[in-house]
Design a protein around this motif. Sequence first.
Motif, short mmCIF file in Angstrom:
data_model
loop_
_atom_site.label_atom_id
_atom_site.label_comp_id
_atom_site.label_asym_id
_atom_site.label_seq_id
_atom_site.Cartn_x
_atom_site.Cartn_y
_atom_site.Cartn_z
N ALA A 12 -3.93 5.48 -3.43
CA ALA A 12 -4.24 5.51 -4.86
C ALA A 12 -5.63 6.06 -5.12
O ALA A 12 -5.89 6.61 -6.19
CB ALA A 12 -4.12 4.09 -5.43
N ALA A 13 -6.52 5.93 -4.13
CA ALA A 13 -7.87 6.44 -4.26
C ALA A 13 -8.04 7.83 -3.65
O ALA A 13 -9.17 8.32 -3.53
CB ALA A 13 -8.85 5.48 -3.59
N ASP A 14 -6.91 8.45 -3.26
CA ASP A 14 -6.93 9.77 -2.64
C ASP A 14 -7.70 9.79 -1.32
O ASP A 14 -8.17 10.85 -0.88
CB ASP A 14 -7.53 10.83 -3.59
N ALA A 15 -7.83 8.63 -0.68
CA ALA A 15 -8.44 8.56 0.65
C ALA A 15 -7.34 8.79 1.68
O ALA A 15 -6.97 7.89 2.44
CB ALA A 15 -9.14 7.23 0.84
N THR A 16 -6.83 10.01 1.71
CA THR A 16 -5.64 10.32 2.47
C THR A 16 -5.82 10.12 3.97
O THR A 16 -4.96 9.55 4.65
CB THR A 16 -5.20 11.76 2.20
N ALA A 17 -6.94 10.57 4.50
CA ALA A 17 -7.16 10.47 5.94
C ALA A 17 -7.20 9.00 6.38
O ALA A 17 -6.63 8.63 7.41
CB ALA A 17 -8.46 11.17 6.32
N GLU A 18 -7.87 8.17 5.59
CA GLU A 18 -7.93 6.74 5.93
C GLU A 18 -6.55 6.11 5.84
O GLU A 18 -6.18 5.26 6.67
CB GLU A 18 -8.88 6.01 4.98
N ALA A 19 -5.79 6.51 4.83
CA ALA A 19 -4.43 5.96 4.68
C ALA A 19 -3.56 6.36 5.86
O ALA A 19 -2.79 5.54 6.38
CB ALA A 19 -3.81 6.45 3.37
N GLU A 20 -3.67 7.61 6.30
CA GLU A 20 -2.89 8.06 7.46
C GLU A 20 -3.26 7.28 8.71
O GLU A 20 -2.39 6.88 9.50
CB GLU A 20 -3.12 9.56 7.68
N ALA A 21 -4.56 7.03 8.89
CA ALA A 21 -5.01 6.27 10.06
C ALA A 21 -4.48 4.84 10.01
O ALA A 21 -4.05 4.29 11.03
CB ALA A 21 -6.54 6.27 10.13
N ALA A 22 -4.51 4.23 8.83
CA ALA A 22 -4.01 2.87 8.69
C ALA A 22 -2.51 2.80 8.96
O ALA A 22 -2.02 1.86 9.62
CB ALA A 22 -4.32 2.34 7.28
N ALA A 23 -1.77 3.78 8.46
CA ALA A 23 -0.32 3.80 8.70
C ALA A 23 -0.02 3.99 10.18
O ALA A 23 0.89 3.35 10.73
CB ALA A 23 0.33 4.91 7.88
N ALA A 24 -0.77 4.86 10.83
CA ALA A 24 -0.55 5.09 12.27
C ALA A 24 -0.87 3.83 13.07
O ALA A 24 -0.15 3.48 14.02
CB ALA A 24 -1.43 6.26 12.74
N GLU A 25 -1.94 3.14 12.69
CA GLU A 25 -2.29 1.89 13.38
C GLU A 25 -1.19 0.85 13.20
O GLU A 25 -0.81 0.15 14.15
CB GLU A 25 -3.62 1.35 12.87
N LEU A 26 -0.68 0.74 11.98
CA LEU A 26 0.40 -0.22 11.72
C LEU A 26 1.63 0.11 12.55
O LEU A 26 2.29 -0.79 13.11
CB LEU A 26 0.75 -0.23 10.23
N ALA A 27 1.93 1.39 12.68
CA ALA A 27 3.10 1.79 13.49
C ALA A 27 2.90 1.42 14.95
O ALA A 27 3.83 0.96 15.62
CB ALA A 27 3.32 3.29 13.35
N ILE A 61 1.03 -1.05 16.12
CA ILE A 61 1.15 -2.50 16.22
C ILE A 61 2.62 -2.92 16.14
O ILE A 61 3.08 -3.78 16.89
CB ILE A 61 0.33 -3.18 15.10
N ALA A 62 3.35 -2.31 15.22
CA ALA A 62 4.77 -2.66 15.05
C ALA A 62 5.55 -2.37 16.32
O ALA A 62 6.42 -3.16 16.73
CB ALA A 62 5.36 -1.89 13.87
N ASP A 63 5.27 -1.24 16.96
CA ASP A 63 5.95 -0.91 18.22
C ASP A 63 5.62 -1.94 19.30
O ASP A 63 6.48 -2.32 20.10
CB ASP A 63 5.54 0.49 18.69
N GLY A 104 7.22 -5.48 18.02
CA GLY A 104 8.68 -5.41 18.02
C GLY A 104 9.38 -6.17 16.91
O GLY A 104 10.60 -6.27 16.91
N CYS A 105 8.63 -6.74 15.96
CA CYS A 105 9.23 -7.52 14.88
C CYS A 105 9.81 -6.60 13.81
O CYS A 105 9.16 -5.63 13.39
CB CYS A 105 8.20 -8.46 14.27
N THR A 106 11.00 -6.91 13.34
CA THR A 106 11.71 -6.03 12.41
C THR A 106 10.92 -5.82 11.13
O THR A 106 10.84 -4.70 10.61
CB THR A 106 13.09 -6.62 12.08
N GLY A 107 10.34 -6.88 10.58
CA GLY A 107 9.58 -6.74 9.34
C GLY A 107 8.42 -5.78 9.47
O GLY A 107 8.18 -4.95 8.57
N LEU A 108 7.69 -5.86 10.57
CA LEU A 108 6.57 -4.94 10.79
C LEU A 108 7.06 -3.51 10.98
O LEU A 108 6.44 -2.55 10.49
CB LEU A 108 5.76 -5.37 12.01
N ARG A 109 8.16 -3.34 11.69
CA ARG A 109 8.71 -2.00 11.89
C ARG A 109 9.13 -1.40 10.56
O ARG A 109 8.92 -0.20 10.29
CB ARG A 109 9.88 -2.04 12.86
#
Length: 537
Positions: free
Chosen positions: A358-373, A375-377, A380-385
């Motif tokens: 929402a703040a157009d901080a795209t690079a930070e958002a991409e890094a956060a999404a990659a980190e979450l992925a 962690i989810a891997d 192994g929890c379905t909700g996190l995946r």
Amino acid sequence: MGIVDDLQRARSAFEQRDWAVAYDRLAALDGQLGPEELLTLGTAAFLLGDTDACIRALQQGYRSQIDTGEVLGAVRFAFWLSLVLAMRGEGAVGNGWAARAERLLADQPSDVVERGYLRIHDFFACLDHGDITGALAIGDEIVVVGRRHGDPDLLAQGLVCKGRMLMYTGQVTEGLALLDEAMVGVAVGELSPIFAGNVYCAMIEACQEVLDFARASSWTTALTRWCDSQPDLVPFTGQCAVHRGQILRLHAAYPEALAEFEDACRRYVAAGSAAAAGLALSERGDVLRIRGDYAAAEASYDEAAGYGHEPQPGRALLMIARGRVAGAVVAVRRLLAETVDPVHRSRLLAGSVEVLLAADATAEAEAAAAELATIADSFGCTGLRASAAYCLGLVTENPDQAARQARAAAQLWGELHAPYEAARARVLLGRSMLALGDEDAAATALTAACRTFTELGAAPARLEAQRLLNRDSAGGLTGRELEVLRLVAVGNSNTEIARTLVLSDKTVARHLTNIFAKLDVPSRTAAVAYARDHDLL
């Protein structure tokens, strides 16, 4: 024989979990109770929510053991006093009793089970100081002592301590396995009631932290049965209500979830656990935000903060919804900087992705999404995946990739019977289809999402989906006309548009004429301005 009969009736009531009868019968024998009966009296008082009476009984038991020279028995009473006082929020007084117990143990043999119990106090001291490594080592020690002495309470508590710390170091599968083992002791009735309640709540809280909703749902049902079997029970009922509310929220039963959170808050306050009420109020705020009652959500978040609970990332998402983007970004950046362990970061990352985008901080958002992925891997929890797939779809600029992630998220949320989250994934899929020019597929996904949001009363999400569904009806533009208009908006000439879309210049001019007519505007500039105002670009 009178007192013997009275004691037998009290013990029988205690074994049947009739805490009120057990307490009344034992209290009537005040002055005639031995250490074992005083501990039973204190336990019954605690389970009835009368902490003052519990402390009085434990203090009497401690004094009786001191007077008769039963040092290890006195240590046990000191341990319970430290635990009960800490649970009531009187940490300094609890620390004093723990220190007294340590002093009493100084001249005792090294291998006594009471030392294991006092390590529980040391475990929480490490946790208070953020020493996860130290706490993990102590948890392991408690397990060893519990196994060696065949003490079910101590073993279960040690398994919980070690399991939670393993999770915080990223070893989620191993940690949950230890928690499952601790729950076996509860299931077969080996644990005393206070330890059983603590283990139940620790297990469910751990599942919620990593979005292991299947496990959380199963154990919440078991905890509900356990609480219901004890009509007079006061402690743990607040936690039970919170956990029921969390599962109801997952299944989008919002009115029922709100009722549970409000009930939990009342129970926490009544039981003297006002600090724990903050969690219930934060969860309540999240439901109110989803339903679009922003003023009530903010009030609930404020109350939660007043109890010492930081209601994030829900408060930051509310700020975004109300247009306060800068403040929301500051909040999530601070939280991500402060939060180190992967379990707690996983709870922040999904909301942070939305705030940063929402703040157009795209690079930070991409890094956060990659980190979450990542962690989810690992977890192994379905909700996190599911959450990770959704976030990866949000941050990618490739509509094909976004569509794949949206479908994966929708499927995973569907497996968890989470209609709100599944519908949000369908909105993401609809956006992707619009970007790919597949308007029929977009309409199908968005229509289904709108229907779900309407049924759930999730007004803000419904309005967003409806806006996307009707985005070409703000003038009746076709998909091709929208493509032309978007190219006009970035400064392309007719010839450049024709080359890009593999059309003739004459066809592009005809499309522009149709656009001007449909939007009732006189020029390219006016058409672009109209499109921006109505979010057609």
